[in-house]
Design an enzyme around this catalytic site. Structure first.
Site, PDB file in Angstrom:
ATOM      1  N   LYS A 150      44.861 -17.200 -91.704  1.00  0.00           N
ATOM      2  CA  LYS A 150      44.001 -17.079 -90.527  1.00  0.00           C
ATOM      3  C   LYS A 150      42.905 -16.067 -90.841  1.00  0.00           C
ATOM      4  O   LYS A 150      43.199 -14.922 -91.204  1.00  0.00           O
ATOM      5  CB  LYS A 150      44.839 -16.612 -89.334  1.00  0.00           C
ATOM      6  CG  LYS A 150      44.041 -16.158 -88.122  1.00  0.00           C
ATOM      7  CD  LYS A 150      44.993 -15.686 -87.043  1.00  0.00           C
ATOM      8  CE  LYS A 150      44.301 -14.952 -85.914  1.00  0.00           C
ATOM      9  NZ  LYS A 150      45.231 -14.573 -84.840  1.00  0.00           N
TER      10      LYS A 150
ATOM     11  N   GLU B 275      48.770 -22.703 -79.810  1.00  0.00           N
ATOM     12  CA  GLU B 275      49.419 -21.407 -80.034  1.00  0.00           C
ATOM     13  C   GLU B 275      49.445 -20.607 -78.739  1.00  0.00           C
ATOM     14  O   GLU B 275      48.427 -20.507 -78.054  1.00  0.00           O
ATOM     15  CB  GLU B 275      48.644 -20.630 -81.111  1.00  0.00           C
ATOM     16  CG  GLU B 275      49.025 -19.170 -81.248  1.00  0.00           C
ATOM     17  CD  GLU B 275      47.963 -18.351 -81.989  1.00  0.00           C
ATOM     18  OE1 GLU B 275      47.958 -17.118 -81.845  1.00  0.00           O
ATOM     19  OE2 GLU B 275      47.123 -18.953 -82.706  1.00  0.00           O
TER      20      GLU B 275
ATOM     21  N   ARG C 283      51.472 -11.786 -75.964  1.00  0.00           N
ATOM     22  CA  ARG C 283      50.757 -10.649 -75.374  1.00  0.00           C
ATOM     23  C   ARG C 283      51.171 -10.366 -73.940  1.00  0.00           C
ATOM     24  O   ARG C 283      50.631  -9.454 -73.310  1.00  0.00           O
ATOM     25  CB  ARG C 283      49.240 -10.901 -75.417  1.00  0.00           C
ATOM     26  CG  ARG C 283      48.680 -11.056 -76.819  1.00  0.00           C
ATOM     27  CD  ARG C 283      47.175 -11.309 -76.773  1.00  0.00           C
ATOM     28  NE  ARG C 283      46.633 -11.628 -78.082  1.00  0.00           N
ATOM     29  CZ  ARG C 283      45.371 -11.984 -78.306  1.00  0.00           C
ATOM     30  NH1 ARG C 283      44.526 -12.078 -77.275  1.00  0.00           N
ATOM     31  NH2 ARG C 283      44.952 -12.259 -79.522  1.00  0.00           N
TER      32      ARG C 283
END
Length: 215
Positions: free
Chosen positions: A134, A46, A50
């Site tokens: 998650k 992943e 950001r």
């Protein structure tokens, strides 16, 4: 990639007991990181949204490692979702969960890990059709007893425990039957990327790939 070609989220999770979580802003470096991860035996990872060039880095990784399933993390809203899908992400991950984001994901038919930290949030996500979640932040929540406590209540849910999980923590998390995967930023340390030490990242990828869920 059309929605019909996406793999189910649970199948994606089963392809790696540890999912590296990357924060990258250099497409050139991203290519080498992707190659190092795949060389080390990691096929699912992943990249977080950001940094300004995160999606360009994702696209570069897809070109460098076409066999890998590369997801986009830190998806916060429907616009993030659309941009991640346009960049060719194989799945998405969010730190939390909102009805608007959940609806956008369902309409897109996109494999997705909504972030949750409470049983109420788990119920809400489950009501919207999500069965893979998650658990974040795992180190703050005390993920192992949390997972053990909720398993009888939600036997159909599977979790990726993320947030502060270190290599020494992985076996105890995976020993929980409802924890299919751990997320780990330790696999691609920032200093190794800065030094262009792809061999170090490959070695850490081999360590991550060696973790297995109990039979």
């Amino acid at each position: 990639m059309t929605a019909s070609r996406y793999l189910p989220m649970r199948e994606i999770m089963r392809r790696g007991a540890v999912m590296p979580i990357l924060t990258l802003d250099d497409p050139g470096a991203a290519r080498e990181v992707a190659r190092a991860l795949v060389a080390g035996g990691v096929g699912v990872f992943e990249i977080t949204l950001r940094t300004p060039s995160a999606l360009a880095a994702l696209a570069a990784m897809r070109e460098a490692a076409p066999s890998a399933l590369i997801g986009a993390g830190t998806i916060l809203n429907a616009d993030d979702l659309r941009r991640a899908m346009d960049a060719g992400a194989a799945f998405g991950v969010s730190p939390g969960f909102t009805p608007a984001l959940g609806q956008a994901v369902r309409e897109a038919g996109f494999p997705f890990l909504p972030g949750i930290e409470t049983t109420s949030e788990a119920m809400h996500a489950r009501e919207m059709g999500f069965r893979e979640l998650k658990l974040f932040p795992a180190n703050v929540l005390g993920a192992i007893p949390w997972l053990a406590a909720i398993r009888p209540v939600f036997p159909d849910l599977a979790f990726c425990a993320t947030g502060g999980v270190k290599p020494a923590d992985v076996p105890a998390h995976l020993a929980q039957p409802n924890c299919l995967q751990c997320g780990g930023s330790w696999v691609v340390p920032a200093d190794a990327v800065a030094k262009r030490d792809w061999a170090a990242i490959e070695a850490l990828a081999r360590q991550a790939a060696a973790f297995k869920r109990p039979a």
